[in-house]
Design an enzyme around this catalytic site. Structure first.
Site, PDB file in Angstrom:
ATOM      1  N   PRO A 170       0.823  -1.219   0.000  1.00 50.03           N
ATOM      2  CA  PRO A 170       0.000   0.000   0.000  1.00 50.03           C
ATOM      3  C   PRO A 170       0.858   1.269   0.000  1.00 50.03           C
ATOM      4  CG  PRO A 170      -0.100  -1.110   2.138  1.00 50.03           C
ATOM      5  CD  PRO A 170       0.662  -2.001   1.220  1.00 50.03           C
ATOM      6  N   GLU A 171       0.493   2.194  -0.865  1.00 54.14           N
ATOM      7  CA  GLU A 171       1.140   3.503  -0.914  1.00 54.14           C
ATOM      8  C   GLU A 171       0.111   4.542  -0.478  1.00 54.14           C
ATOM      9  OE1 GLU A 171       3.266   4.177  -4.598  1.00 54.14           O
ATOM     10  OE2 GLU A 171       3.500   2.024  -4.918  1.00 54.14           O
TER      11      GLU A 171
END
Ligand SMILES: [Zn+2]
Length: 279
Positions: free
Chosen positions: A2-3
């Site tokens: 996840p960014e």
């Protein structure tokens, strides 16, 4: 992994269900994830009301009414799973369990345990060891071309590596750096020190637009999320270059003028780019 947009989406999903709710049960189901759970976590969370949420880079801060903030990091594959309360039921790999006064069960599930949980006083969040050295938030108005220029000036590393450095700009990872560089028409191989000035002037809006579009896609995924059981924050998104090696570049006329998207390995990680447009 996840960014920023995925973390923002998870946070918004958590806020929609938890803000204003009281935590009636908190359980820590093992001693540690990437680092040990902080001592006193269960006592300090139980009975508190969830006041608000904040995202900083890839971290979520859940602020409680007693002045504590719970810091959550999803790591490589951490997931926040919501369901109706299920007494005496702890799913596999659910390391932190929260229940609220309206009967919501929130589980932090992370089989690989690269994620983590910590506790910090809300008025000291920015001094936390994981947040203290972090660079500007890319969606904040103070992330300007001048600020990015100052962060990149003199750097003798590829631009890709510099943008992954959380002290230059917060929240970007492999996917969104590739996408933003495509939008800015800058090569991931370009030396970071050559970007300050006019190129940084292109890169700042490219980063912002890339993230804003992805957050909008994440928001749509939340609106689709109508089941009482579900997982927050991972959504389908149409990348322009990421994961598209060998495919046609949507901004070019096609062969023989542009041979399509190419993949390059930098520091062991893939970059995707159009060699014709990105210089
Ligand atoms: Zn192209």
């Amino acid at each position: 992994m996840p960014e920023l947009p995925e973390v923002e989406t998870v946070m918004r999903g958590m806020a929609a269900r938890l803000e204003g709710r009281r935590l009636t049960r908190v359980a820590v189901n093992r001693a540690d994830m990437r680092w040990p759970f902080p001592p006193g976590l269960v006592d300090r969370m139980t009975g508190a009301r969830v006041a608000s949420f904040r995202r900083r880079g890839k971290y979520i801060l859940m602020r409680l009414d007693g002045g504590d903030s719970v810091l959550l990091h999803l790591g490589m594959s951490g997931r926040i799973v919501l369901s109706p309360a299920r007494p005496n039921f702890a799913p596999a790999h659910e390391h932190l369990t929260l229940e609220t006064d309206d009967g919501t069960h929130l589980g932090f599930v992370d089989p690989r345990r690269f994620g983590g949980v910590d506790l910090v006083r809300t008025d000291e969040e920015d001094a936390h060891r994981l947040l203290a050295g972090m660079g500007p938030e890319p969606l904040d108005p103070d992330f300007t071309p001048a600020v990015l220029s100052a962060g990149l000036a003199g750097r003798r590393t590829p631009l890709k590596a510099a943008l992954l450095d959380q002290s230059v700009v917060a929240g970007l990872g492999n996917i969104y750096v590739s996408e933003a560089l495509f939008r800015a028409r800058l090569s991931p191989r370009r030396m970071a020190g050559s970007v300050p000035g006019i190129r940084a002037g292109r890169l700042v809006p490219a980063i912002r637009e890339t993230l804003t579009d992805a957050i909008a896609a994440g928001g749509s995924s939340l609106r689709d999320y109508v089941q009482p059981d579900g997982e927050l924050g991972y959504f389908q998104h149409a990348w322009k270059v990421y994961g598209r090696e060998g495919e046609r570049c949507e901004a070019c006329p096609g062969p023989p003028i542009c041979a399509g998207i190419r993949r390059l390995v930098q520091s062991g990680r893939s970059s995707f780019y159009c060699p014709r447009l990105q210089r």
